[in-house]
Design a protein around this motif. Structure first.
Motif, PDB file in Angstrom:
ATOM      1  N   GLY A 318       0.930  -1.338  -0.124  1.00 60.68           N
ATOM      2  CA  GLY A 318      -0.008   0.006  -0.024  1.00 60.68           C
ATOM      3  C   GLY A 318       0.925   1.324  -0.120  1.00 60.68           C
ATOM      4  N   ILE A 319       0.725   2.029   1.010  1.00 59.06           N
ATOM      5  CA  ILE A 319       1.749   3.238   1.013  1.00 59.06           C
ATOM      6  C   ILE A 319       3.159   2.665   1.246  1.00 59.06           C
ATOM      7  N   GLN A 320       3.207   1.407   1.954  1.00 55.93           N
ATOM      8  CA  GLN A 320       4.595   1.059   1.957  1.00 55.93           C
ATOM      9  C   GLN A 320       4.501  -0.372   1.379  1.00 55.93           C
ATOM     10  N   VAL A 321       5.808  -0.950   1.093  1.00 57.32           N
ATOM     11  CA  VAL A 321       5.773  -2.210   0.250  1.00 57.32           C
ATOM     12  C   VAL A 321       5.883  -3.521   1.058  1.00 57.32           C
ATOM     13  N   ASN A 322       5.997  -3.195   2.367  1.00 55.59           N
ATOM     14  CA  ASN A 322       5.888  -4.398   3.064  1.00 55.59           C
ATOM     15  C   ASN A 322       4.822  -4.151   4.460  1.00 55.59           C
ATOM     16  N   GLU A 323       3.568  -4.165   3.788  1.00 55.28           N
ATOM     17  CA  GLU A 323       2.719  -3.967   4.847  1.00 55.28           C
ATOM     18  C   GLU A 323       1.939  -5.543   5.411  1.00 55.28           C
ATOM     19  N   LEU A 324       0.806  -5.394   6.014  1.00 55.32           N
ATOM     20  CA  LEU A 324       0.340  -6.570   6.442  1.00 55.32           C
ATOM     21  C   LEU A 324      -0.860  -6.955   5.549  1.00 55.32           C
ATOM     22  N   PRO A 325      -1.327  -8.147   5.543  1.00 60.10           N
ATOM     23  CA  PRO A 325      -0.811  -9.357   6.114  1.00 60.10           C
ATOM     24  C   PRO A 325       0.377  -9.841   5.340  1.00 60.10           C
ATOM     25  N   VAL A 326       1.056 -10.877   6.126  1.00 65.33           N
ATOM     26  CA  VAL A 326       2.178 -11.699   5.375  1.00 65.33           C
ATOM     27  C   VAL A 326       1.840 -12.950   5.201  1.00 65.33           C
ATOM     28  N   LEU A 327       2.205 -13.607   3.959  1.00 64.33           N
ATOM     29  CA  LEU A 327       1.835 -15.045   3.541  1.00 64.33           C
ATOM     30  C   LEU A 327       2.877 -15.704   4.129  1.00 64.33           C
ATOM     31  N   ALA A 328       3.081 -16.243   5.310  1.00 65.23           N
ATOM     32  CA  ALA A 328       4.232 -16.818   5.736  1.00 65.23           C
ATOM     33  C   ALA A 328       3.862 -18.049   6.542  1.00 65.23           C
ATOM     34  N   PRO A 329       4.662 -19.062   6.773  1.00 66.33           N
ATOM     35  CA  PRO A 329       4.153 -20.455   7.183  1.00 66.33           C
ATOM     36  C   PRO A 329       3.595 -20.329   8.754  1.00 66.33           C
ATOM     37  N   ARG A 330       4.395 -19.302   9.429  1.00 61.20           N
ATOM     38  CA  ARG A 330       3.741 -19.330  11.070  1.00 61.20           C
ATOM     39  C   ARG A 330       2.997 -17.837  11.113  1.00 61.20           C
ATOM     40  N   SER A 331       2.587 -17.410   9.996  1.00 60.66           N
ATOM     41  CA  SER A 331       1.375 -16.019  10.194  1.00 60.66           C
ATOM     42  C   SER A 331       0.412 -16.562  10.745  1.00 60.66           C
ATOM     43  N   LYS A 332      -0.185 -15.762  11.603  1.00 62.72           N
ATOM     44  CA  LYS A 332      -1.516 -16.108  12.449  1.00 62.72           C
ATOM     45  C   LYS A 332      -2.728 -15.414  11.802  1.00 62.72           C
ATOM     46  N   SER A 333      -2.421 -14.449  10.671  1.00 66.74           N
ATOM     47  CA  SER A 333      -3.474 -13.554  10.116  1.00 66.74           C
ATOM     48  C   SER A 333      -4.291 -14.586   9.219  1.00 66.74           C
ATOM     49  N   VAL A 334      -5.595 -13.773   9.177  1.00 64.54           N
ATOM     50  CA  VAL A 334      -6.548 -14.287   8.181  1.00 64.54           C
ATOM     51  C   VAL A 334      -6.849 -13.152   7.145  1.00 64.54           C
ATOM     52  N   LEU A 335      -7.149 -13.482   6.058  1.00 69.29           N
ATOM     53  CA  LEU A 335      -7.477 -12.336   4.876  1.00 69.29           C
ATOM     54  C   LEU A 335      -8.823 -11.513   5.406  1.00 69.29           C
ATOM     55  N   ALA A 336      -8.604 -10.059   5.190  1.00 72.89           N
ATOM     56  CA  ALA A 336      -9.799  -9.347   5.450  1.00 72.89           C
ATOM     57  C   ALA A 336     -10.275  -8.733   4.257  1.00 72.89           C
ATOM     58  N   ASP A 337     -11.368  -8.242   4.017  1.00 73.99           N
ATOM     59  CA  ASP A 337     -12.078  -7.543   2.940  1.00 73.99           C
ATOM     60  C   ASP A 337     -11.234  -6.290   2.651  1.00 73.99           C
ATOM     61  N   GLY A 338     -10.658  -6.056   1.597  1.00 73.46           N
ATOM     62  CA  GLY A 338      -9.882  -4.613   1.416  1.00 73.46           C
ATOM     63  C   GLY A 338      -8.566  -5.020   1.609  1.00 73.46           C
ATOM     64  N   ASN A 339      -8.007  -6.038   2.046  1.00 72.30           N
ATOM     65  CA  ASN A 339      -6.634  -6.496   2.026  1.00 72.30           C
ATOM     66  C   ASN A 339      -5.934  -6.055   0.666  1.00 72.30           C
ATOM     67  N   VAL A 340      -4.783  -5.681   0.742  1.00 72.43           N
ATOM     68  CA  VAL A 340      -4.406  -5.669  -0.895  1.00 72.43           C
ATOM     69  C   VAL A 340      -2.887  -6.420  -0.745  1.00 72.43           C
ATOM     70  N   ILE A 341      -2.841  -7.402  -1.422  1.00 68.39           N
ATOM     71  CA  ILE A 341      -1.636  -8.318  -1.134  1.00 68.39           C
ATOM     72  C   ILE A 341      -0.955  -8.621  -2.315  1.00 68.39           C
ATOM     73  N   ALA A 342       0.420  -8.625  -2.388  1.00 70.16           N
ATOM     74  CA  ALA A 342       1.239  -9.090  -3.487  1.00 70.16           C
ATOM     75  C   ALA A 342       1.704 -10.569  -3.441  1.00 70.16           C
ATOM     76  N   ILE A 343       1.385 -11.295  -4.232  1.00 65.18           N
ATOM     77  CA  ILE A 343       1.832 -12.736  -4.440  1.00 65.18           C
ATOM     78  C   ILE A 343       2.901 -12.995  -5.247  1.00 65.18           C
ATOM     79  N   GLU A 344       4.125 -13.546  -4.908  1.00 60.52           N
ATOM     80  CA  GLU A 344       5.328 -13.637  -5.392  1.00 60.52           C
ATOM     81  C   GLU A 344       6.051 -14.977  -5.516  1.00 60.52           C
ATOM     82  N   PRO A 345       5.249 -15.657  -5.966  1.00 55.53           N
ATOM     83  CA  PRO A 345       5.952 -17.196  -6.092  1.00 55.53           C
ATOM     84  C   PRO A 345       7.133 -17.207  -7.045  1.00 55.53           C
ATOM     85  N   LYS A 346       8.541 -17.155  -6.515  1.00 57.25           N
ATOM     86  CA  LYS A 346       9.588 -17.076  -7.368  1.00 57.25           C
ATOM     87  C   LYS A 346      10.614 -18.109  -7.096  1.00 57.25           C
TER      88      LYS A 346
END
Lengths: 382, 382
Positions: A318-346
């Motif tokens: 969003g305003i920053q390039v590393n905002e919440l949530p994080v898609l990581a193995p130990r993340s405890k977050s759930v997606l919410a309406d209006g989240n904007v996420i980058a997905i980068e399987p590389k």
């Protein structure tokens, strides 16, 4: 004239304040938060008191004072808070010295951290913010589609990167790349080709690279773009204070089969996760699904790097390039309406280089909506 | 292999540690300080204990462990300090939360601020550092001299800036612009022409400008470069982790007499201050002399801005663009051998725009030695 300092509407500002949900006094001080609450940057502070309109204490630029705007030279010019007040501050960003100085200046009894509430609110974009980001996605996509025209035979990675930077700037890219925390540094993004992709970097980006100098050890290192190699382009999408994050692949001549399969795997992960992700989805399940698909392709050893692997497959933006949530193995977050996420399987294939795409998605009831719409296939450079 | 992590010689590192002059335990955490002590960036910490060699605790990049290098995942993996230790931390830069976390992780009894000692040491450059900065000055000067060839008729300020950025990057400019503190933001510098120069900015740079967007309100705003106007170029000189700061003027057609006189005044201030400045000179006397010369030219109202005036005429420069000392009216500092300072006497003439030059100087026993050697006269763009 009320709220002249605020470039977003009063309703939009109220909605953002409601999402932050503060229950006590708070002083907002960081540029990215001031931008979130007003749509502009100024040097100074926003004082938020329960049940009152925001008060602006402005050091620079010079502007007319009013009910809600007071010009100050230093934080000590802000009136003291009522006795016994606990003051909310951005303790995750503000320096230790500045935090104590603000507490003293406002004569606060104690301080408490408002960074998590601000980051939480900022992770759920309003419709207005989503429109800003869609504009970013369109402009970024337009520039990416001109990349084959920017290539000249014999170019190095940094020469191609400089050409892309130039086109981005002419398209209106602001250049800045706001990052949460002080440890990550980058200049306008990352262009990677060949062996350089496998050089670990100190920064917590998905991909590494040696960089041009130990003073900024990430990304392009002057390696020539060779026939049979690909170029990964992951460049700045900030045109209005928000940014989208997009990666695309470009090829010089025929690529090895393994690289083409890794690219297909990356696209499959993006499409699968885009269908899975709805409000309530655990972000760690998205990471696990990505890993599972990479395993099915036999690419686990190269997933998110080879010599050094990144511990996530996506992140809020969003305003920053590393905002919440994080898609990581130990993340405890759930997606919410209006989240904007980058997905980068590389992937980083030893001896070949980096391969994979990245898109920015808006989380909707119906799934993830892609807002970085440049074609996903590998584009030939000539 | 000892000190493999350190890219500067052991002698150079010892000299820098001697200049910092710590008398207790300290943990260095910020990128710019890690670069100062090792000549490279890594993610992690440097533990300094009196009478011991530096110990490196590294999160990223992956590297071989050794006597002095320990890989860690988090600061809690660093061994606890002896009971009762006061730990020096960079409290002027480290976030409040991170400072408390480090204190707890290392079980320090109390914490103390090492930022001023580090900033003081960094302000007095070693001969090695001065050589790095001379290289910057040469490369920056080379690019500035090509600016007339970059101009195309009808160009806007931002188009010329993008062209200069492109040339700087091809010359090896790293692009990053390290700034002390979190409040100042800029992308690769400032190109100003016409009325836009008189727009106040929130940032504490010498000159303002509206910028392209309220998200980054400084510098070029898309104004066309008009005949009879000048262009002020103040762009990034970071090629190796250090940077020089240089401003030059370019003209389109014939400039008004007042602008030419203001330029002469700026050059005279630079030359006069360069002769005055030796170790021991009070920096405020340099500011006062600059102001006095501006007064003699009848230009006080335009000195360091018009609608909004900056409160200094120069500043230290090195790894960051705003180092010590500051040449300001209330500054208490005196010049020291090895200080590297940028002197930037600039004017904003209403209805015309910004005019003035800037050079970077090394403080020597014999005076200030200029290391930004591009010609100082106003250069025609066509």
């Amino acid at each position: 004239m009320k709220n002249k300092i605020c470039l977003i509407s009063a309703e939009e500002q109220q909605e953002r304040l409601r999402r932050i949900g503060l229950d006590g006094a708070a002083l907002v001080s960081e540029n990215f938060s001031i931008f979130y609450l007003t749509g502009r940057i100024f040097a100074g502070y926003i004082l938020l008191m329960p049940g009152e309109n925001p008060k602006y204490y402005v050091k620079r630029p010079l502007m007319d004072e009013g009910d809600d705007i007071t010009l100050i030279r230093k934080p000590e010019d802000i009136p003291a808070l009522p006795k016994g007040t606990t003051l909310g501050l951005e303790l995750g960003a503000l320096s230790y010295n500045d935090a104590l100085r603000l507490q003293k200046a406002l004569e606060a009894d104690s301080i408490t951290d408002i960074s998590p509430k601000l980051m939480g609110a900022r992770s759920r974009k309003t419709p207005f913010e989503i429109n800003m980001m869609k504009t970013d996605g369109e402009k970024q996509s337009a520039v990416y589609q001109r990349i084959p025209n920017m290539y000249r035979p014999g170019m190095t990675d940094i020469e191609l990167q400089a050409a892309i930077e130039h086109e981005l700037r002419l398209e209106g890219c602001l250049g800045v790349f706001r990052v949460n925390g002080s440890s990550m540094e980058i200049h306008m993004g990352n262009v990677l080709t060949g062996e350089n992709s496998d050089t670990p970097s100190p920064y917590d980006f998905a991909m590494g690279g040696e960089g041009m100098n130990p003073a900024l050890p990430v990304g392009a290192n002057g390696e020539k773009i060779k026939p049979g190699r690909a170029v990964m382009v992951d460049m700045n999408g900030c045109f209005n204070g928000y940014m989208t994050d997009m990666t695309r692949m470009y090829s010089l001549g025929k690529l090895p089969e393994e690289a083409i399969r890794a690219h297909e795997c990356s696209v499959e992960i993006c499409h699968t996760l885009a269908k899975m992700g709805t409000p309530g989805t655990e972000t760690k399940s998205l990471y696990e699904k990505a890993k599972e698909i990479a395993e099915r392709y036999g690419l686990s050893a190269y997933f998110m790097g080879h010599n050094q692997q990144a511990g996530f497959v996506g992140h809020g933006v969003g305003i920053q390039v590393n905002e919440l949530p994080v898609l990581a193995p130990r993340s405890k977050s759930v997606l919410a309406d209006g989240n904007v996420i980058a997905i980068e399987p590389k992937f980083v294939i030893p001896g070949f280089g980096a391969i994979g795409i990245e898109n920015t998605y808006v989380c909707r009831e119906t799934g993830l909506e892609c807002i970085t719409l440049a074609p996903e296939e590998i584009i030939p450079l000539q």
